[in-house]
Motif scaffolding. Structure first.
Motif, short mmCIF file in Angstrom:
data_model
loop_
_atom_site.label_atom_id
_atom_site.label_comp_id
_atom_site.label_asym_id
_atom_site.label_seq_id
_atom_site.Cartn_x
_atom_site.Cartn_y
_atom_site.Cartn_z
N SER A 72 0.84 -1.20 0.00
CA SER A 72 0.00 0.00 0.00
C SER A 72 0.87 1.25 0.00
O SER A 72 0.54 2.23 -0.65
CB SER A 72 -0.97 0.01 1.18
N LEU A 73 2.01 1.21 0.71
CA LEU A 73 2.92 2.35 0.69
C LEU A 73 3.43 2.59 -0.72
O LEU A 73 3.44 3.72 -1.21
CB LEU A 73 4.08 2.13 1.66
N PHE A 74 3.85 1.53 -1.39
CA PHE A 74 4.33 1.64 -2.77
C PHE A 74 3.25 2.24 -3.67
O PHE A 74 3.51 3.17 -4.44
CB PHE A 74 4.77 0.27 -3.29
N THR A 75 2.04 1.73 -3.56
CA THR A 75 0.93 2.23 -4.38
C THR A 75 0.65 3.69 -4.09
O THR A 75 0.51 4.51 -5.02
CB THR A 75 -0.34 1.39 -4.12
N ILE A 128 1.07 6.96 -6.61
CA ILE A 128 -0.01 7.93 -6.86
C ILE A 128 0.51 9.34 -6.62
O ILE A 128 0.30 10.24 -7.44
CB ILE A 128 -1.23 7.61 -5.97
N GLY A 129 1.20 9.56 -5.50
CA GLY A 129 1.74 10.88 -5.20
C GLY A 129 2.72 11.35 -6.26
O GLY A 129 2.67 12.51 -6.71
N GLU A 130 3.61 10.47 -6.69
CA GLU A 130 4.59 10.83 -7.72
C GLU A 130 3.91 11.13 -9.05
O GLU A 130 4.32 12.05 -9.77
CB GLU A 130 5.63 9.73 -7.85
N SER A 165 0.05 6.51 -12.82
CA SER A 165 0.60 5.72 -11.71
C SER A 165 0.45 4.22 -11.90
O SER A 165 1.02 3.44 -11.14
CB SER A 165 -0.07 6.12 -10.39
N GLY A 166 -0.34 3.81 -12.89
CA GLY A 166 -0.52 2.39 -13.15
C GLY A 166 -1.50 1.71 -12.21
O GLY A 166 -1.44 0.50 -12.00
#
Length: 142
Positions: free
Chosen positions: A20-23, A27-29, A52-53
């Motif tokens: 979830s952190l990666f996702t 999203i933020g990036e 973001s994929g």
């Protein structure tokens, strides 16, 4: 864990896992990249999902708005800073040279984020995050 709204702040909660952190960071990036390309007016959930994929449903699983996603991204930066600071011996209080240099080097890796936020008038998210950071200062760091 089911996604539910927290009382009082509107933020959704989701199980905090590596995935979830990666996702959430993706999203933020993606939002930052879109803001750089098109400004805040060119940012929408469909474009964020594509960049973001993730699916739109995934975006809405974590967030109710773009601002909420940016706030979460900033909170993760602050959490990483606090963790790095805790794991770095000899920093002293925040006014000491070693601590100032450490902080500048740490936050420099996010300079694109900070500049993009400022250029798009999103100072309030930065201010709230700074307040959050200061709230986590302990007497030995002051």
């Amino acid at each position: 864990m089911k996604n539910t709204a927290c009382s009082g702040n509107g933020y959704k909660t989701a199980q905090k896992t590596e995935r979830s952190l990666f996702t959430r960071m993706c999203i933020g990036e993606a939002i930052i990249e879109l803001m750089q390309d098109k400004g805040m007016n060119g940012v929408n959930v469909s474009a964020i999902a594509k960049r973001s994929g993730v699916s739109r449903m995934t975006f809405y699983y974590y967030y109710d708005s773009v601002q909420e996603a940016l706030t979460d991204y900033m909170k993760e930066i602050v959490a990483d800073y606090l963790k790095a600071r805790k794991n770095t011996p000899g920093l002293g209080n925040y006014q000491e040279y070693s601590h100032v240099v450490f902080s500048l080097k740490f936050f420099d890796q996010y300079k694109t984020f900070f500049l993009t936020m400022t250029q798009n008038g999103l100072h309030s998210i930065l201010t709230v995050s700074y307040t959050h950071l200061r709230a986590h200062e302990t007497p030995e760091h002051l």
